[in-house]
Structure formats: C-alpha cells, structure tokens
Motif scaffolding. Structure first.
Motif, PDB file in Angstrom:
ATOM      1  N   ILE A 282       1.055  -1.102   0.112  1.00 25.42           N
ATOM      2  CA  ILE A 282      -0.066   0.030   0.024  1.00 25.42           C
ATOM      3  C   ILE A 282       0.899   1.225   0.012  1.00 25.42           C
ATOM      4  O   ILE A 282       0.578   2.157  -0.730  1.00 25.42           O
ATOM      5  CB  ILE A 282      -0.924  -0.103   1.123  1.00 25.42           C
ATOM      6  N   ARG A 283       2.004   1.252   0.935  1.00 21.27           N
ATOM      7  CA  ARG A 283       2.692   2.434   0.693  1.00 21.27           C
ATOM      8  C   ARG A 283       3.485   2.590  -0.323  1.00 21.27           C
ATOM      9  O   ARG A 283       3.491   3.816  -0.840  1.00 21.27           O
ATOM     10  CB  ARG A 283       3.830   2.180   1.885  1.00 21.27           C
ATOM     11  N   GLU A 284       3.701   1.514  -1.081  1.00 24.25           N
ATOM     12  CA  GLU A 284       4.568   1.811  -2.540  1.00 24.25           C
ATOM     13  C   GLU A 284       3.616   2.598  -3.488  1.00 24.25           C
ATOM     14  O   GLU A 284       3.920   3.487  -4.183  1.00 24.25           O
ATOM     15  CB  GLU A 284       5.095   0.265  -3.046  1.00 24.25           C
ATOM     16  N   ARG A 285       2.197   1.955  -3.457  1.00 17.44           N
ATOM     17  CA  ARG A 285       1.294   2.531  -4.397  1.00 17.44           C
ATOM     18  C   ARG A 285       0.932   3.987  -4.064  1.00 17.44           C
ATOM     19  O   ARG A 285       0.620   4.804  -4.700  1.00 17.44           O
ATOM     20  CB  ARG A 285       0.034   1.512  -4.665  1.00 17.44           C
ATOM     21  N   TYR A 286       0.993   4.262  -2.506  1.00  6.77           N
ATOM     22  CA  TYR A 286       0.731   5.417  -2.153  1.00  6.77           C
ATOM     23  C   TYR A 286       1.874   6.659  -2.765  1.00  6.77           C
ATOM     24  O   TYR A 286       1.570   7.732  -3.060  1.00  6.77           O
ATOM     25  CB  TYR A 286       0.936   5.490  -0.597  1.00  6.77           C
ATOM     26  N   ASP A 287       3.128   6.011  -2.725  1.00  4.23           N
ATOM     27  CA  ASP A 287       4.111   6.901  -3.249  1.00  4.23           C
ATOM     28  C   ASP A 287       4.055   7.147  -4.532  1.00  4.23           C
ATOM     29  O   ASP A 287       4.649   8.047  -4.988  1.00  4.23           O
ATOM     30  CB  ASP A 287       5.418   6.415  -2.898  1.00  4.23           C
ATOM     31  N   ASP A 288       3.450   6.120  -5.537  1.00  6.42           N
ATOM     32  CA  ASP A 288       2.950   6.353  -6.698  1.00  6.42           C
ATOM     33  C   ASP A 288       2.030   7.205  -7.021  1.00  6.42           C
ATOM     34  O   ASP A 288       1.447   7.540  -8.206  1.00  6.42           O
ATOM     35  CB  ASP A 288       3.140   5.259  -7.332  1.00  6.42           C
ATOM     36  N   GLY A 289       1.141   7.785  -6.146  1.00  2.27           N
ATOM     37  CA  GLY A 289       0.067   8.824  -6.198  1.00  2.27           C
ATOM     38  C   GLY A 289      -1.373   7.920  -6.157  1.00  2.27           C
ATOM     39  O   GLY A 289      -2.336   8.544  -6.537  1.00  2.27           O
ATOM     40  N   GLY A 290      -1.109   6.702  -5.747  1.00  3.16           N
ATOM     41  CA  GLY A 290      -2.508   5.852  -5.588  1.00  3.16           C
ATOM     42  C   GLY A 290      -2.835   5.391  -4.241  1.00  3.16           C
ATOM     43  O   GLY A 290      -2.221   5.804  -2.969  1.00  3.16           O
ATOM     44  N   ALA A 291      -3.636   4.686  -4.012  1.00  4.96           N
ATOM     45  CA  ALA A 291      -4.076   3.833  -2.825  1.00  4.96           C
ATOM     46  C   ALA A 291      -4.358   4.983  -1.725  1.00  4.96           C
ATOM     47  O   ALA A 291      -4.045   4.724  -0.780  1.00  4.96           O
ATOM     48  CB  ALA A 291      -2.982   2.956  -2.455  1.00  4.96           C
ATOM     49  N   ARG A 292      -5.240   5.720  -2.043  1.00  9.26           N
ATOM     50  CA  ARG A 292      -5.646   6.783  -0.902  1.00  9.26           C
ATOM     51  C   ARG A 292      -6.930   6.008   0.066  1.00  9.26           C
ATOM     52  O   ARG A 292      -7.019   6.429   1.179  1.00  9.26           O
ATOM     53  CB  ARG A 292      -6.221   7.813  -1.215  1.00  9.26           C
ATOM     54  N   ILE A 293      -7.392   5.221  -0.806  1.00 10.86           N
ATOM     55  CA  ILE A 293      -8.538   4.179  -0.127  1.00 10.86           C
ATOM     56  C   ILE A 293      -8.494   2.777  -0.096  1.00 10.86           C
ATOM     57  O   ILE A 293      -7.991   2.076  -1.221  1.00 10.86           O
ATOM     58  CB  ILE A 293      -9.843   4.638  -0.763  1.00 10.86           C
ATOM     59  N   VAL A 294      -8.048   2.237   1.260  1.00  7.31           N
ATOM     60  CA  VAL A 294      -7.992   0.596   1.279  1.00  7.31           C
ATOM     61  C   VAL A 294      -9.314   0.168   1.623  1.00  7.31           C
ATOM     62  O   VAL A 294      -9.980   0.437   2.511  1.00  7.31           O
ATOM     63  CB  VAL A 294      -6.916   0.354   1.958  1.00  7.31           C
ATOM     64  N   LEU A 295      -9.862  -0.687   0.718  1.00  7.14           N
ATOM     65  CA  LEU A 295     -11.176  -1.479   0.878  1.00  7.14           C
ATOM     66  C   LEU A 295     -10.795  -2.801   1.153  1.00  7.14           C
ATOM     67  O   LEU A 295     -10.357  -3.672   0.505  1.00  7.14           O
ATOM     68  CB  LEU A 295     -11.870  -1.466  -0.388  1.00  7.14           C
ATOM     69  N   VAL A 296     -11.475  -3.178   2.504  1.00  7.97           N
ATOM     70  CA  VAL A 296     -11.337  -4.481   3.173  1.00  7.97           C
ATOM     71  C   VAL A 296     -12.566  -5.221   2.861  1.00  7.97           C
ATOM     72  O   VAL A 296     -13.283  -4.670   3.698  1.00  7.97           O
ATOM     73  CB  VAL A 296     -10.759  -4.597   4.583  1.00  7.97           C
ATOM     74  N   ALA A 297     -12.444  -6.251   2.276  1.00  8.43           N
ATOM     75  CA  ALA A 297     -13.952  -7.165   2.209  1.00  8.43           C
ATOM     76  C   ALA A 297     -13.606  -8.584   2.635  1.00  8.43           C
ATOM     77  O   ALA A 297     -12.350  -8.942   2.412  1.00  8.43           O
ATOM     78  CB  ALA A 297     -14.143  -6.822   0.793  1.00  8.43           C
ATOM     79  N   GLY A 298     -14.736  -9.369   2.724  1.00 10.60           N
ATOM     80  CA  GLY A 298     -14.714 -10.632   2.808  1.00 10.60           C
ATOM     81  C   GLY A 298     -16.024 -10.994   3.485  1.00 10.60           C
ATOM     82  O   GLY A 298     -16.638 -10.203   3.710  1.00 10.60           O
ATOM     83  N   PRO A 299     -16.253 -12.512   3.484  1.00 11.53           N
ATOM     84  CA  PRO A 299     -17.355 -12.731   4.059  1.00 11.53           C
ATOM     85  C   PRO A 299     -17.559 -12.597   5.653  1.00 11.53           C
ATOM     86  O   PRO A 299     -16.850 -12.322   6.254  1.00 11.53           O
ATOM     87  CB  PRO A 299     -17.408 -14.156   3.688  1.00 11.53           C
ATOM     88  N   SER A 300     -18.855 -13.049   6.153  1.00 10.27           N
ATOM     89  CA  SER A 300     -19.012 -12.925   7.709  1.00 10.27           C
ATOM     90  C   SER A 300     -18.037 -13.846   8.492  1.00 10.27           C
ATOM     91  O   SER A 300     -17.818 -14.670   8.056  1.00 10.27           O
ATOM     92  CB  SER A 300     -20.435 -13.463   7.753  1.00 10.27           C
ATOM     93  N   SER A 301     -17.795 -13.095   9.340  1.00 12.78           N
ATOM     94  CA  SER A 301     -16.702 -13.697  10.397  1.00 12.78           C
ATOM     95  C   SER A 301     -15.511 -14.246  10.019  1.00 12.78           C
ATOM     96  O   SER A 301     -14.700 -14.912  10.304  1.00 12.78           O
ATOM     97  CB  SER A 301     -17.524 -14.829  11.153  1.00 12.78           C
ATOM     98  N   SER A 302     -14.943 -13.373   8.931  1.00 17.10           N
ATOM     99  CA  SER A 302     -13.580 -13.515   8.358  1.00 17.10           C
ATOM    100  C   SER A 302     -12.579 -12.775   9.016  1.00 17.10           C
ATOM    101  O   SER A 302     -11.443 -13.084   9.107  1.00 17.10           O
ATOM    102  CB  SER A 302     -13.425 -13.245   6.904  1.00 17.10           C
ATOM    103  N   GLY A 303     -12.982 -11.776  10.065  1.00 17.72           N
ATOM    104  CA  GLY A 303     -11.956 -11.285  10.641  1.00 17.72           C
ATOM    105  C   GLY A 303     -11.605  -9.921  10.077  1.00 17.72           C
ATOM    106  O   GLY A 303     -10.407  -9.563  10.497  1.00 17.72           O
ATOM    107  N   LYS A 304     -12.213  -9.454   9.359  1.00 16.73           N
ATOM    108  CA  LYS A 304     -12.188  -8.046   8.619  1.00 16.73           C
ATOM    109  C   LYS A 304     -11.827  -7.157   9.469  1.00 16.73           C
ATOM    110  O   LYS A 304     -10.753  -6.259   9.362  1.00 16.73           O
ATOM    111  CB  LYS A 304     -13.331  -7.712   7.592  1.00 16.73           C
ATOM    112  N   THR A 305     -12.535  -6.908  10.743  1.00 21.88           N
ATOM    113  CA  THR A 305     -12.300  -5.705  11.610  1.00 21.88           C
ATOM    114  C   THR A 305     -10.953  -5.780  12.263  1.00 21.88           C
ATOM    115  O   THR A 305     -10.315  -4.915  12.166  1.00 21.88           O
ATOM    116  CB  THR A 305     -13.482  -5.784  12.515  1.00 21.88           C
TER     117      THR A 305
END
Length: 556
Positions: A282-305
């Motif tokens: 993420i930091r590498e992409r941030y330095d290239d001008g991207g990755a300002r939003i990180v989207l964390v997804a997955g099914p129920s009870s996968s430990g996303k939080t």
C-alpha cells in the motif's frame, strides 16, 4: 402390520406405520409415490441420519433430497469415498488428499509417485463411473477403535490412525465400500448408484472433484477461475508442512505434548508478516500517487475488523495516517432493511447499506471536511451517533471495512488507481484427515456463533437459522468479486478450532432438540469433538481470534 409403531413424517405431515427395526430406506421406498423424490438421508428427531437407520420407537422423521443442506454434504462425502476407491483400484497404494473447496469443487492431490495428468484423471473418472453403475452399498460399521486402527493401518491410512489414537475413544465408526474401509464425520449415501452427477477436472498439480450444481441437481457444477484463492491456500499449506501440522491428529498430539504455545507464536507471526507485506505494498502505491482508499472485504466472520485494525498499525509504521470506517455502521435501520426471497432480512445485500449517506460522507472526507461517523447498534437495530468525528490529512489513508468493499458499485465514483482492495477470509488449511477437510464455512460459522452469543445478544439457534441466508448473500454479493482483490489475507489460524472447542460446545449444547437447528448444532458439536482443547491464555491480545472469543486489546 405386526409389531408396528408410528413415526411422524414431516414431509407428508402425517403419521406413518412402520415395523419395529425397519430401515428408513425401506420406509421411504413404500412412500416413494407420495414423497416424489429419492432421499439420500433423513433427519430423525432433528438429527441427520443415514437411510440405513433402523426405527425401534416413535420418531419425528424428515426425508431429505440431495440438494438439501444435509443432503449435499452426504452426497459430497460419498463422492469422496467413491473417489478413494477409484484411486485404489487404478493406483493401488497411492495416497489421495482432498484438501479444500475450490472453484465450486474440491481440490485433490495424489502422492508424488502418481503424477497427475489428463490420462490419470480420465482413468479415475472412468473407474468412478463403473462404481456408480455397480450400485455398491456404503456399509456403516462400528468396532473397537483398536480394530479400526488395525484396518486403517493395513490400508496405509496413517492420518486416520493418528486421529483415532489422539481421540482415545473405545469404539469408532467407519464405512466399507466393496473391500475398502474409510471414515467420515457424517453419514454416507445408501449406495454408489445415487452418485451419478460428478466430474473430475485437471487443475494445477492435482484435479477438481465436481458435484452437482446446487441450482440443478441433474447438472454438474461449472468451475470458476480462482487463481488468487489457489495461491492463498497453497501458501498456507506450505506453512503447515513447515510446522509439521497438516491434520487434526498431528495438532492433537502437539497439544497433548504441551507444544501449542510455540505453534501459536509461529502462526501469529505468519499473520504479522503477511499484514506487514500488504502494508508495504500500500505504501509503495501511495508513493506512486494511488492507494488513498483501502477497501477490506470478505464474508461474515472472516476477521475483517481485526485485520483492518492491525493493518492500520502497520501503515503507521510506514509513516501513513490511517482513518477507519466500518460499512456495518452504515446499515439501514432494521425496519428499513430489504428482505430476501424467504422473507428474512437480507443483511448481506449491498442495499442493506445506506449508500446515499455513505457516499455523502465519503465525498465530504475527500474534500477535507470533518465528518461524524455513525455507529450501528446491533441489539437495537438502529444507527446512532456517538461523537466519532474524523478528517483526512495529506498523509491519510482511508480504511473502509465491510463485506461489500470489493463491489465496484460501492465506490463507483472513485478512480481505480486510488483504491487498494484486500480480500479477507478464513481459508482453513487444516484437515481432519486426508479425506476430510475442515470447511471454511464451518470455521466462520463457529466464530459467528461464539461472537454473536457474547456480543450481539443472539443465541446459537438464531445464528444457525440465519446462516443459509448469510451464505446465499455471500454467493450473490461477495464471492463474485473476490478475485478483484489486490491482496488476499488468510485469516485462519491453525490452532483456532482447539481454542473455540469448549466455548463452542457449551453454546451448542444449549440448542434444544425440538428445533430444526438442532441438526446443525449436533453436527458442529461432532466436528469439534475431534479437537483437543487449547487454553485461551496462550493467545495474544492482538490475535485475530480475539475478535470472536474476547480478550482483545482492540476496541470493537
């Protein structure tokens, strides 16, 4: 009928006379015209039983088709034994390992002395077809465990021998097909003749075992590409080999020898390493001008939080300022939630979220404005505001966590370059033995039962009752987007089922046997019975499993 008694058939909503000792298969044969289908198993007093089950007293019976929840499990287990039999007929002594679900099927490998090729797969499929045509019975037997160990030892089933020795039960159940023995943690079909819808497809270093399409039991399920999922599984299987724990028998002996603290430390270190690698990307992409939003997804009870909170820490060590949003807090009030096809609240639907409010808040944050984030109260089923206000700075990365994070419709107005997508799921790589994998779905369901009981005011009956709706929602709203992820994080921990064992059993035992959910509760208790318990005191406060069992140093 002489020596007759009555059972209540839930399918027909009527009492049926049976002869004492009569098998369910014989009863269903007499009722075939009225049932309208050939059962593969049945629920007897809300507990799944084989069609060979004998009736000696009044019972509540529901005959189940192959495409029911229990019926599908019976069908797949039976296919697995038929495949094992085919392997031994074609390549005597070869080891078969059925590792995990993959691409709408089950990924299988053979021992190195039988390199998988199109010819090998074709030969196995042909042998399975012959076994199906012979309509051989699956015979359930129960003997002294010492005798079963001797049988399995002669067949070279070392993994099953190890499991039986670790359990230390006096008697054990196993199945026979032709002259081969095997064991499964649930009942099998009456005979191979019922297993006429299947396929074997070459895949990577092994092959896929395909069963029927859930939407049409007469058709074979179509495989879907899951390259990233395959790599995530393979990485963790390699880790299992390094630590020497591939199955429950090996895990149990490690626990019984007091070695679980070391295993826990190494497994937690693997999680730390993977999260750090994702943060660096993420930091590498941030330095290239991207990755300002990180989207964390997955099914129920996968430990996303917990993953998101730990990722935030790693991002801070990369000199970024994470700001977190949970999509769960944007749920509509419960009385406004859409309904699914069964009339239940469809919490897995994208439209269970207040998309207008979410996009309004997101736009305000990206403009540099301060936003007060909502809090969803699961007990009251309403959104609240508790003064949680955030703004974004020049060094901020916005972490958005929720099941719909990878759905393009959620953030359609955001440039792709600005998004970094992470898929989180508990891709369980521990096997009960070589022919019985630990389903990822069961791992997540146990997590949810324990968490909901402790923190959301929901008992096991309600969680189990809602689970099929959750699974339907995942198939529709989550799984189609998982291969869009920039990174995949396997949130499973080798030791977690041992940690959840006693807590899970205690909750599941409270499910009364006069409700349909008892069948699933009983099955999960049987599943947990294979594991030696692991004391929670060894689990660090930052562990992902703490999200479900409590004792975390993070606030949820």
């Amino acid at each position: 009928m002489s020596d007759s008694l009555k059972i209540y058939c839930r399918n027909l909503k009527a009492y049926i006379e049976v002869i004492g000792g009569e098998r369910l298969a014989e009863v269903s044969a007499r009722l075939s015209d009225r049932l309208g289908f050939t059962p593969i198993c049945a629920r007897v007093n809300n507990k799944t039983e084989a069609m060979s089950y004998r009736v000696y007293s009044p019972k509540l019976v529901e005959f189940l088709p192959v495409n029911s929840q229990s019926g599908t499990r019976v069908y797949v287990r039976s296919l697995c034994m038929m495949l094992y039999c085919a392997v031994q007929r074609c390549y005597p002594g070869a080891k078969l390992k059925i590792e995990h679900s993959m691409s709408h099927g089950w990924y299988c490998r053979l021992s190195a002395d039988v390199p998988v090729s199109d010819h090998v797969v074709s030969r196995l499929k042909e042998e399975m077809s012959l076994l199906c045509q012979r309509n051989l019975p699956f015979l359930r037997k129960e003997r002294l465990t010492s005798d079963v160990i001797e049988i399995f030892d002669k067949q070279g089933l070392d993994d099953k021998v190890l499991l039986l020795k670790s359990e230390r039960e006096l008697y054990s159940t196993y199945y026979c097909l032709d002259d081969l023995a095997d064991s499964y943690y649930g009942c099998l079909a009456p005979s191979t003749g019922m297993l006429n819808v299947f396929d074997l497809l070459p895949y990577k270093e092994g092959f896929l075992l395909m069963a029927f399409d859930p939407a049409d039991p007469t058709s074979i399920a179509a495989p879907v590409p899951q390259e990233k999922m395959y790599r995530a599984f393979t990485e963790h299987l390699a880790f299992n080999n390094i630590v020497g724990v591939n199955n429950v028998g090996e895990m149990n002996f490690m626990v019984q020898e007091g070695k679980e603290p070391g295993l826990i430390n190494v497994a937690e270190a693997l999680h730390n390493n993977k999260i750090a690698r994702i943060a660096n990307e993420i930091r590498e992409r941030y330095d290239d001008g991207g990755a300002r939003i990180v989207l964390v997804a997955g099914p129920s009870s996968s430990g996303k939080t917990t993953f998101t909170k730990r990722l935030a820490i790693q991002l801070m060590t990369n000199l970024l300022e994470p700001r977190m949003i949970s999509l769960d807090d944007y749920f509509l009030n419960r009385d406004e939630t859409p309904l699914d096809e069964t009339g239940d609240y469809d919490f897995e639907s994208l439209y269970a979220l207040d998309l207008d409010k979410f996009n309004s808040d997101l736009s305000s944050l990206l403009r540099g404005e301060e936003v007060e984030l909502p809090y969803y109260n699961f007990e009251s089923g309403r959104r609240e505001y508790r003064g949680n206000k955030i703004t974004l700075s020049d060094r901020s990365v916005l972490l958005i966590e929720g099941i719909h994070g990878l759905n393009p419709e959620l953030t359609a107005s955001i440039q792709e370059k600005m998004k970094f997508k992470v898929y989180v799921s508990a891709l369980t790589t521990l096997s009960i033995d070589d022919h019985n994998w630990v389903p990822t779905t069961d791992n997540r369901l146990l997590r949810r039962i324990i968490r909901d009981n402790a923190y959301r005011g929901t008992g096991a009956v309600e969680t189990i009752r809602r689970w099929p709706s959750v699974r339907r929602g995942e198939e529709r709203w989550i799984f189609p987007y998982q291969e869009n992820a920039d990174a995949m994080f396997n949130s499973s921990l080798l030791f977690e089922l041992g940690v959840m064992k006693e807590r899970g059993e205690e909750i599941l035992k409270r499910v009364p046997n006069d409700v349909p959910e008892y069948a699933e509760a009983y099955r999960l208790r049987k599943f947990l019975s294979y594991f030696s318990p692991i004391d929670e005191k060894y689990i660090p406060s930052t562990s992902l499993i703490r999200e479900f069992i409590g004792g975390s140093s993070f606030n949820y």
